[in-house]
Scaffold this active site. Structure first.
Site, PDB file in Angstrom:
ATOM      1  N   GLU A  32      29.718  17.698  16.201  1.00 53.27           N
ATOM      2  CA  GLU A  32      29.744  18.553  15.001  1.00 53.27           C
ATOM      3  C   GLU A  32      29.174  19.902  15.406  1.00 53.27           C
ATOM      4  OE1 GLU A  32      28.337  17.028  11.227  1.00 53.27           O
ATOM      5  OE2 GLU A  32      28.972  14.990  11.753  1.00 53.27           O
ATOM      6  N   GLU A  69      24.229  10.812  12.579  1.00 50.61           N
ATOM      7  CA  GLU A  69      22.974  11.452  12.167  1.00 50.61           C
ATOM      8  C   GLU A  69      21.988  10.407  11.670  1.00 50.61           C
ATOM      9  OE1 GLU A  69      23.634  15.024   9.810  1.00 50.61           O
ATOM     10  OE2 GLU A  69      24.663  15.949  11.505  1.00 50.61           O
TER      11      GLU A  69
HETATM   12  O1  AHR Z   1      30.027  18.263   8.313  1.00 52.30           O
HETATM   13  C1  AHR Z   1      29.302  18.069   7.136  1.00 52.30           C
HETATM   14  C2  AHR Z   1      28.089  17.179   7.348  1.00 52.30           C
HETATM   15  O2  AHR Z   1      27.220  17.786   8.247  1.00 52.30           O
HETATM   16  C3  AHR Z   1      28.356  15.839   7.968  1.00 52.30           C
HETATM   17  O3  AHR Z   1      28.738  14.898   7.041  1.00 52.30           O
HETATM   18  C4  AHR Z   1      27.042  15.479   8.576  1.00 52.30           C
HETATM   19  O4  AHR Z   1      27.163  14.641   9.704  1.00 52.30           O
HETATM   20  C5  AHR Z   1      26.458  16.823   8.926  1.00 52.30           C
HETATM   21  O5  AHR Z   1      25.159  16.941   8.546  1.00 52.30           O
END
Ligand code: AHR
Length: 557
Positions: free
Chosen positions: A356, A220
């Site tokens: 994610e 990110e």
């Molecule tokens: O999964 C939790 C958080 O969500 C992670 O650390 C980040 O990459 C995302 O924003």
């Protein structure tokens, strides 16, 4: 949404209550079966091989994921293999877990891998990226707050080996120089006896290289991973990935930090930035990571990251559909980013890595207070997860890897564990059912099913009736189907378009209560049920229960 999440990620002191919310469990009155759906399986229309890696997992040093979840320590009374929770790796083997990402997440860009190697009693304690989470305020020096570094590179690689998975590391781009990344690769992959770091690895008991192939370059990077513009990140990405030694490996696969949800500009500007140095730069990218959480259940009332979230346990049918609507956006995100990528990468070298994904609810349903971002997992999450995996299956040429966030005790977890107790969630069962697709050839399946109608804040709304995905391996057709209707079972004719069914099997995950979930006290409230089913001929019928996920396997003549 983008702004809300950006704000969240640059400001970790967000409000998190730790009180458990009592759930209500209204039972659904199942309506009469509707026999109005048709599924056509176009066996000759192959879409590509389903990469097993789209069934991957994400583990971050956050809340109860690592400490308590994966790592219990060698001296623990909890059954373990060299400190790693034994029941967890055994359960992961059963679902053919292909790849596991670590150490983050936002944590990755503040992590120094050198802290996590060497004798465990000599490793430093460091402030965890997530240390400011409100639930730790009164808890003293818990490992979630001050990371004891007992679980580092060696332990993670062992965990992956035990689970039968490939490791996927996320490198620190925000707070360490590129040299540290090269050294991490060297520590993992340089042959026995070749470098000082290989000797260090051998001294810890690992003479043979780990041969780590997958390396995320930051996480990110538009937010917690450095707050870069896409053009700045493209420069960093080039710098980090230029001349990284491969050692004995044929290739290293670098995954670029990609967009947040529908941020098309990030995808375009990153690839444009990369191309500033010529088309060769595209060769350095194996995958572009896409993160998308289904979090806004406000039905359009707000884009605020906190106010928009819903409750994991307390919800009405309209909230059920709202989560599915949010989850359903995944398909247009994949096709949208794929289209943007094609504007720069005509040879389609770069694939999407959705590393994610999952629902993200407001705090309050985690099983113990230290499980920051922990939430209870219900049938709703299982249905949404199945829907997401079906989307990945339908786009095998685009999505090469994915990771459900997160594996254990956090967000859309497959497991909840504390002390010596471990339970599997309904999402685990979905992964187990869908493992049958791994490595199969995806074939086109056309779903023709009337949409569901419901009321959304006094206005008529609709959601699709049945959807799923199909794949073929040898003469076995695997068909997974989601029926999102909270009360209506649906019968479908499955047309094999000329092929003949000889035999088959069926398993369904459902419950009369859409809020159903597994707990330490009742760990099997929700598990798939197999059903007698003897399909034959070129058109077979099946009734998909309300609020269900179904796996059909059909042996073709
Ligand atoms: O999964 C939790 C958080 O969500 C992670 O650390 C980040 O990459 C995302 O924003």
């Amino acid at each position: 949404m983008t702004l809300g999440r950006r704000k969240f990620l640059s400001n970790t002191a967000f409000g998190l209550g730790s009180t458990l919310v009592a759930a209500r469990y209204p039972l659904l009155a199942a309506g009469p079966v509707r026999s109005d759906a048709r599924i056509e399986i176009l066996l000759n229309e192959e879409l590509g091989t389903i990469s097993p890696n789209i069934y991957g997992h994400f583990t971050e040093n956050l809340g109860g994921v690592v400490y308590d979840g994966i790592w219990v320590g060698e001296d623990s009374k909890v059954a373990n293999v060299n400190g790693i929770r034994k029941s967890l790796v055994e359960a992961l083997q059963k679902i053919k877990s292909p790849v596991i990402r670590w150490p983050g997440g936002c944590f990755a860009d503040s992590y120094d891998w050198k802290d996590g190697i060497g004798p465990r009693d000599k490793r430093p304690r460091r402030t965890n990226f997530w240390a400011l989470m409100p639930e730790y305020r009164d808890l003293g020096n818990v490992p979630q707050k001050y990371d004891p570094n007992q679980f580092g590179t060696n332990e993670f690689v062992q965990f992956c080996k035990l689970a039968g998975s490939q490791p996927y590391f996320a490198a620190n781009l925000r707070s360490l120089p590129a040299e540290d990344f090269y050294r991490w690769v060297e520590y993992c992959n340089s042959p026995a006896g070749s470098t000082t770091l290989a000797d260090t690895r051998a001294a810890a008991g690992y003479a043979q290289p780990f041969d780590v192939r997958y390396w995320g370059i930051g996480n990110e990077s538009w937010g917690c991973g450095g707050n870069f513009t896409p053009a700045e990140y493209a420069t960093e990405f080039r710098r980090f990935t230029t001349w990284v030694p491969k050692f004995g490996m044929k290739d290293l696969s670098f995954i670029a930090s990609g967009p947040n949800g529908g941020d098309w500009d990030w995808t375009r500007a990153f690839l444009q930035g990369l191309l500033q140095k010529g088309p060769e730069a595209l060769r350095s990218v194996y995958g572009l990571s896409l993160h998308y959480y289904s979090w806004n259940l406000s039905r359009g009332r707000t884009e605020d990251w906190d106010a928009g979230k819903g409750d994991a346990l307390q919800f009405e049918p309209v909230d059920w559909y709202e989560l599915l609507r949010e989850g359903d956006r995944m398909e247009s995100l994949i096709t949208g980013h794929w289209q943007a990528m094609g504007e720069f990468d005509s040879e389609r070298r770069i694939k999407l890595v959705v590393d994610e994904w999952g629902p993200w609810y407001k705090p309050g349903t985690q099983s113990i207070p230290t499980d920051a971002l922990g939430q209870m997992i219900t049938l709703r999450d299982a249905v949404m997860s199945a829907m997401t995996l079906d989307i990945f299956n339908r786009h095998p040429e685009k999505v090469t890897m994915a990771a459900c966030a997160q594996l254990i005790n956090c967000l859309n977890s497959l497991f909840i564990a504390h002390g010596d107790r471990l339970i599997t969630t309904p999402v685990y069962h979905v992964f187990q059912m869908y493992a049958a697709h791994q490595g199969g050839t995806a074939v086109r399946a056309e779903f023709d099913s009337p949409a569901i109608s419901y009321q959304r804040d006094g206005k008529a709304a609709s959601f699709w009736g049945l959807k799923g995905s199909a794949s073929l391996r040898d003469k076995t057709l695997t068909l997974t189907v989601v029926n999102p209707d909270v009360s209506q079972p649906r019968e479908a004719t499955i047309d094999l378009m000329g092929a003949e069914a000889r035999s088959g099997s069926a398993a369904t995950l459902t419950h009369s209560d859409i809020h159903a979930h597994n707990t330490f006290e009742n760990p099997d409230a929700l598990r798939p049920q197999t059903k007698e089913w003897s399909p034959s001929g070129s058109a077979v019928r099946y009734t998909f229960p309300a609020a269900s996920v179904t796996l059909l396997q059909i042996n073709l003549a």
